[in-house]
Each structure stands twice: as structure tokens, then as C-alpha cells.
Write a protein that holds these residues in place. Structure first.
Motif, mmCIF file in Angstrom:
data_model
loop_
_atom_site.group_PDB
_atom_site.id
_atom_site.type_symbol
_atom_site.label_atom_id
_atom_site.label_comp_id
_atom_site.label_asym_id
_atom_site.label_seq_id
_atom_site.Cartn_x
_atom_site.Cartn_y
_atom_site.Cartn_z
ATOM 1 N N ASN A 106 -9.312 -0.417 -2.923
ATOM 2 C CA ASN A 106 -7.974 -0.730 -2.055
ATOM 3 C C ASN A 106 -7.597 -2.112 -2.002
ATOM 4 O O ASN A 106 -7.077 -2.864 -1.146
ATOM 5 N N TYR A 154 0.882 -1.275 0.056
ATOM 6 C CA TYR A 154 -0.029 0.130 -0.086
ATOM 7 C C TYR A 154 0.967 1.253 0.003
ATOM 8 O O TYR A 154 2.048 1.276 0.594
ATOM 9 N N GLN A 176 3.420 2.163 2.645
ATOM 10 C CA GLN A 176 3.317 0.923 3.822
ATOM 11 C C GLN A 176 4.582 0.146 3.360
ATOM 12 O O GLN A 176 4.067 -0.618 2.467
HETATM 13 C C1 LIG Z 1 -5.853 0.055 2.489
HETATM 14 O O1 LIG Z 1 -5.878 -1.156 3.183
HETATM 15 C C2 LIG Z 1 -4.477 -1.212 3.889
HETATM 16 C C3 LIG Z 1 -4.475 -2.430 4.395
HETATM 17 O O2 LIG Z 1 -5.683 -2.927 5.208
HETATM 18 C C4 LIG Z 1 -4.582 0.056 4.845
HETATM 19 O O3 LIG Z 1 -3.645 -0.152 5.848
HETATM 20 C C5 LIG Z 1 -4.934 1.154 4.117
HETATM 21 O O4 LIG Z 1 -5.103 2.261 5.070
HETATM 22 C C6 LIG Z 1 -5.969 1.076 3.211
HETATM 23 N N1 LIG Z 1 -6.020 2.328 2.304
HETATM 24 C C7 LIG Z 1 -7.098 3.009 2.263
HETATM 25 C C8 LIG Z 1 -7.286 4.263 1.078
HETATM 26 O O5 LIG Z 1 -8.421 2.800 2.500
#
Ligand SMILES: *[C@@H]1O[C@H](CO)[C@@H](O)[C@H](O)[C@H]1NC(C)=O
Ligand SMILES: *[C@@H]1O[C@H](CO)[C@@H](O)[C@H](O)[C@H]1NC(C)=O
Length: 630
Positions: free
Chosen positions: A402, A85, A88
Motif C-alpha cells: 500500500n 488511494y 479516496q
Molecule cells: C492504504 O493506506 C491508506 C492511507 O493510509 C488507507 O486509507 C487505506 O485504507 C490503505 N489501504 C489498504 C488496502 O490497506
């Protein structure tokens, strides 16, 4: 764990006399030779990508490389796994690139780094993270600020991990590759320079090279970076470099950066397996000429999870790559020598001191596991579909949810009647199982040149379900690579608007529901119906072995298509059409009692079993879903 003598820390050897080691190392070249700390160095290389090999086996794979006479390991890195992501970063497990280079150092070998951002490698989107699709104005592999920004951030993080492993800090990394076969797709010097700057920022003072097919050397080269050719047939390919490149700053020793041993496999009822081919004559010839090379692949490994990409793509059918990345490589998918290993070793042994090649470690065979039952454990779909999850007026692509990998269930509750062929504006991406009120109506799949037609008849209140599976983004795809439903869905030409819901099954790779596996006792009331919804099966087997002696090939007789987990590890896809017919289970991931979870997408009533084979088979079966397609 594997029965062998341990011979770590032998130290690097060179063809010519070894120079005194400076406190900080150096790697340089003149027109004909490489110099490591001022001593001539011949790159006798082979490629292993750590992210396709269980970490527990890294040391053993490197021992096998060294015992064949290799002295340098080339590795691609897969950005998509390192930064799943945006922002991350994950450098644990198979993504621990520092530990990989420590293992190379411990083996007394050197390294050539091919970090991307783009690597091709039969990887989903060539290693690019699917979320790049969601960044406005993104244009991959181009002089485009969003792409270069995201790439520079990723490279900087990798650089932090690898600081201690650069030759300038007495580490194993000699060279870094800029882009990957870029000359096939472009010749933008500004883009190459910007990427080169980002690489110099991440890997200070480390020399760079470009790697291109013979026909693309000129468009791919970058002043100051060594120009390297790749491909099979080095006798014809290697001399092309000095015909194509005249800039003295890119000239230097001649190297084949990827000696293609054979080729990768794609899923399909008529796709065969590319077996090992003998390239020992080419290896012998290159060493006799004083040339340098890397065998692609020395060891391919496995595209665990959903790492495999695909070839082809819109408007042509896609050709998804199998879970196995055996590649007909010198060391097979399980880390055991293929038939070509000893011939390669003999070819290399003609050119280097015998004392520099260790004995070949002995390896245990794989084990077989007797058949054990798989019992229905849980349904895949949520039981209530009355309130849509993640509702929207129109279906959303996977990435907008996502989610990067796996499957997404799209639901639509009809408010009025419609009937006829089900169509998707941008075609299936990539495989759509169509349900009405939980009954399977057919499959639309991007692997078919002429897709089947699936007809449905909806009444108000009926629930249309589309289970869309991402079979892998095209590994060199410049076109829109979003997955799931991209655009509209129509029935009989009537676009379905309103009341769409989305449930993601990332299966260990995220997604809106986080890709959770079924837990608890399970089993109760799970009914497997002919033409019904996907079902999780569970099985348990015992194992009394350790390490490579516990390795096995898991076979799932009667299974059509699905995904398998052993002790929580996503082993990847199975598909009856072949050519892959079993999944590699690394013994290092086994315990005394092992839990197998099988997600069967097209279950049938009746008993199911699984078993482990000591010897794998390759083969094809007819495609049960190719009804009216071709
Ligand atoms: C997408 O999923 C990841 C893992 O669960 C999370 O950390 C992240 O905040 C999410 N991003 C959005 C834009 O929702
Ligand atoms: C990111 O892109 C912007 C332009 O959109 C540019 O001004 C900025 O310097 C870039 N940042 C990096 C780290 O490359």
C-alpha cells in the motif's frame, strides 16, 4: 504580496470583433477558425500545471502569462495526486482544480483541459496512480475494462469539481483533450471512443481534441475530435496535420498543442541543464498564419515530493527526472521571467492590440539565507530489527504494501551462511542501498548501464537490509512499473526465503508506516558513522520577508542524496550528481522561524550546514556510488 498592480477581471479579448455574450457560452470551429460565443477566437496559449505550482502563487503565474500576451492556459491534471488511494479523492491544496480554473477565470483568461487519465508530463508513470498495478488484469491505456472503469471514476470526480467552469456554463474551459500522444503507442479506435465517452460524461457537451506528434497523427486521431499536432518546429509540423487527416469531422483550425521550448532535465553526473531557447520566431510565424498554439512549458514549476517520473527503463537504464521542472520555460521555476519572456511578448504584441497586453508586473529578487547548522536529529531505521515488521516469506513490492512513493526498507535475518554477489530477479527498482548489520556495503542502481556488483557475506543471525528507493516510474511505461523488490533476492546465487520484513517511508505520501516525520526534541545519541545508516538532520533559520520576496534556493553542501522538508512541505530530492544543485523554497511557505528536516541517505561524520541562495547554479559532481559501474 508581490509588488504589482492588480488587473484581474479585464475580461477575455478576441482578435476579431467581440460577439454578444450568450447566457450559456459556446465554443465551436469551422475549417479555419475557432469561435467563442460566435466571435473569432485565436488560442494564444501556454501550459501551466497547477499541481507543480504552490497554490499561493497561482494568481501571480497567471498574471505573468497574461502580461506576455497569452489568453488561454493549458493544464495537465495528475490523477495520482487527486486519487492517492482507490476511491479516496483529494481536491485540496495544489489539487484544487476548481480553484485553479476560478483563478484562470478571475484573470480573464480561457482554459484547455488535459485531464488524463494518462498525461506523460515527465510525471511518475505519466500521472497514473501506482495502485493501478495492484488491480488484476489491468492494462493501462487500453480498451481494458479495469483501466476504463478506474479512469471513468476519476474523470467523473474531476467533472463534478469543474462543472461550473465549462464554457457551456459560462466558464473558462473551452476544450478537453482525449488521451495524450496516444498515436505513438497505439491506434485502437474502441479505446479512444470509450475514453471519449467517459470524458463526455464528465464534461458534457465540451468539444474534444487529440494531440499527437506529426508522425503519429493518423493513429492518434478520433472522428469528431479536432486533430492537433504537437512539437517543436511548427513550420514543418503544422502542415502535416492536413496531410495525415482526411476525415472532415477531425479537421478544423491548425494548432500546435505543445510548442516545445526546450526540454526537461534528468539526474546524472553527465546530464546538463536544458536552458531557455528562443521560440519567438515560431510564435510570430504561427500568429501571422492565423494558427493557434500552446507554449510547452510556459511555466514548468517543481515536482515537489516524489512527483517526478523517469525515462528509459527495463532493459535500459532508467533516467530519473530532476525535482526541478524548470524546463528552460519562459517563466522560470520561481515564477520570474526567463531571458525568452520579453522576446515572446514582442512577437505576440505584433499581432494583437497593445491595449490587450497588461504591463509586466515587477517582481522582487529571491533572498539569500546565511549558512545555518544542520544537526543529527534521528535515525531513519527503527532501532529493533529482531521482529520483522509486515513479515512475509518473500519480499513484497512497494505497491503490495500500500505504498506508492518514497523508500522501503527490506530486512532479512539470515538463518544460514551465504556469500557472493547480491542479485535481484528484476534488477534494482530503482536504487538499493545494501546494509549488513547496519553497515553500508554498496549501492545497486537502475541508472547505470552496467550496474556495480555488491558482494556480501552473511552468517546466521546477520541482518541484511535493503533500502529501496523509487526514483520515479517511467512516464510512458507500459511494462511492469512496480517498485521496491519485485521478485527474489539472492546472495551468491542462493535465493533468500523466509523472515522478510518491510518498513515503508512514504515521507508524506503514505506507506505502511504512514510516512511519519521525526518529531520531538531528538538529537540524543544519534551517531553518524562513515558508511552507516541514513540520518535525519534538523536545522532552523529565520526569515523576515513575505511571499515571493522570501523565495530562496536551498543548498546542502556536502550532502550526497536525500529528501528535504521545510515546515512540513516535501520539497523533493537532492542529489550531488546534479545537474540540479539547489531546491526551490517558495517564500509563501516560510514563517519567521523555519524548520528544515533533511533525510541524508549517505551521511558522513562532520559538520553539516544549509544555506539559501538568491541565484541558482546548475552543475554536476562525480557519482560517489558508481563503484565499478558505468
Ligand atoms: C492504504 O493506506 C491508506 C492511507 O493510509 C488507507 O486509507 C487505506 O485504507 C490503505 N489501504 C489498504 C488496502 O490497506
Ligand atoms: C466496469 O467493468 C465491467 C466489466 O468488468 C463492466 O461491466 C462495467 O460496466 C464497468 N463499469 C464502468 C463504470 O465502466
Amino acid at each position: 504580496m508581490y509588488a504589482s498592480s492588480v488587473w484581474l477581471g479585464v475580461g477575455a479579448w478576441c482578435l476579431a470583433s467581440a460577439g454578444a455574450f450568450a447566457a450559456a457560452g459556446s465554443f465551436t470551429w469551422d475549417r479555419n477558425n475557432f469561435y467563442l460565443n460566435d466571435a473569432k477566437y485565436t488560442i494564444i496559449g501556454g501550459q501551466i500545471d497547477p499541481q507543480r505550482v504552490p497554490r499561493e502563487y497561482w494568481g501571480q503565474r497567471l498574471q505573468m502569462a497574461k502580461a506576455m500576451g497569452l489568453n488561454t492556459i493549458f493544464s495537465y491534471l495528475y490523477w495520482q495526486d487527486i486519487e492517492p488511494y482507490p476511491g479516496q479523492f483529494d481536491f485540496t491544496g495544489m489539487n484544487d482544480v476548481a480553484a485553479w480554473h476560478q483563478a484562470i477565470k478571475d484573470a480573464g483568461m480561457k482554459a484547455v483541459l488535459r485531464p488524463g487519465p494518462y498525461v506523460c508530463a515527465e510525471r511518475d508513470w505519466g500521472g497514473l496512480p501506482g495502485w493501478l498495478n495492484q488491480i488484476p488484469n489491468m492494462k493501462i491505456r487500453s480498451n481494458n475494462a479495469p483501466f476504463l472503469n478506474a479512469s471513468a471514476k476519476y474523470l467523473a470526480k474531476v467533472g463534478e469539481q469543474l462543472r461550473d467552469y465549462l464554457v457551456t456554463n459560462d466558464g473558462p474551459i473551452l476544450l478537453v483533450q482525449v488521451e495524450n500522444e496516444y498515436g505513438y503507442v497505439g491506434n485502437d479506435m474502441n479505446y479512444k471512443r470509450a475514453l471519449s465517452d467517459a470524458l463526455f460524461a464528465a464534461f458534457p457537451k465540451i468539444k474534444q481534441y487529440t494531440n499527437d506528434g506529426a508522425s503519429a497523427l493518423k493513429s492518434g486521431y478520433l472522428p469528431g475530435a479536432l486533430s492537433v499536432v504537437d512539437g517543436s518546429g511548427p513550420k514543418n509540423g503544422i502542415p502535416e496535420r492536413d496531410k495525415a487527416i482526411t476525415d472532415p469531422t477531425s479537421l478544423g483550425p491548425l494548432m500546435d498543442g505543445e510548442v516545445w521550448i526546450t526540454w526537461f532535465d534528468t539526474w546524472g553526473p553527465k546530464s546538463g541543464h536544458a536552458g531557455a531557447a528562443d521560440a519567438s520566431g515560431d510564435i510570430d510565424w504561427m500568429l501571422s498564419q492565423g494558427y493557434h498554439f500552446s507554449i510547452y512549458m510556459f511555466h514548468g514549476g517543481t515536482s515537489f515530493g516524489f512527483g517526478g517520473g523517469s525515462g528509459g527503463g527495463s532493459p535500459n537504464p532508467i533516467t530519473p527526472f530532476t525535482t526541478s521542472y524548470d524546463y528552460g520555460a519562459v517563466l522560470d521555476e520561481t515564477g520570474r521571467p526567463a531571458s525568452t519572456y520579453s522576446r515572446m511578448r514582442s512577437a505576440i504584441a505584433k499581432h494583437i492590440p497593445a491595449s490587450s497586453i497588461p504591463a509586466i508586473p515587477s517582481l522582487p529578487p529571491l533572498q539569500s539565507i546565511p549558512s545555518f547548522p544542520l544537526t543529527p536529529f534521528a535515525p531513519l531505521f527503527p532501532t529493533t530489527t529482531t521482529t520483522p515488521t509486515n513479515p512475509s516469506d518473500t519480499p513484497l513490492p512497494m505497491e503490495a504494501l500500500n505504498q506508492t512513493f518514497g523508500l522501503t526498507l527490506y530486512t532479512h535475518t539470515a538463518t544460514t551462511s551465504s556469500s557472493g554477489a547480491l542479485t535481484l530477479t528484476n534488477g534494482p527498482r530503482d536504487r538499493v542501498i545494501v546494509y549488513v548489520n547496519g553497515a553500508r556495503k554498496g549501492v545497486l542502481d537502475g541508472i547505470y548501464r552496467r550496474p556495480a556488483t555488491v558482494n556480501v557475506a552473511l552468517q546466521a543471525g546477520d541482518v541484511l537490509g535493503l533500502l529501496v528507493e523509487n526514483l520515479g516510474r517511467v512516464d510512458n511505461g507500459f511494462t511492469d512499473q512496480r517498485k521496491g523488490v519485485v521478485g527474489d533476492v539472492a546472495v551468491g546465487g542462493r535465493v533468500l526465503r523466509g523472515g522478510w520484513g518491510h518498513v515503508g517511508f512514504g515521507l508524506g505520501f503514505g506507506g505502511p508506516e504512514g510516512g511519519v516525520l521525526p518529531e520531538g526534541e531528538g538529537g540524543d545519541g544519534v551517531v553518524v558513522r562513515e558508511g552507516g545508516e541514513p540520518v535525519w538532520y534538523k536545522g532552523v533559520f529565520a526569515n523576515g520577508k513575505e511571499g515571493m520576496a522570501a523565495d530562496t534556493f536551498l543548498e546542502l553542501p556536502g550532502g550526497v542524496k536525500g529528501v528535504v522538508f521545510v515546515n512540513g512541505h516535501n520539497l523533493g530530492r537532492y542529489w550531488t550528481i546534479g545537474p540540479q544543485q539547489q531546491l526551490f523554497v517558495p517564500g509563501a511557505w516560510l514563517k519567521e522561524t523555519n524548520e528544515v528536516l533533511v533525510l541524508e541517505l549517505e551521511p558522513k561524520p562532520g559538520d553539516r550546514v544549509a544555506r539559501g541562495l538568491a541565484v541558482r547554479t546548475w552543475g554536476n559532481n562525480p557519482d560517489p556510488d558508481c563503484n565499478g559501474c558505468s
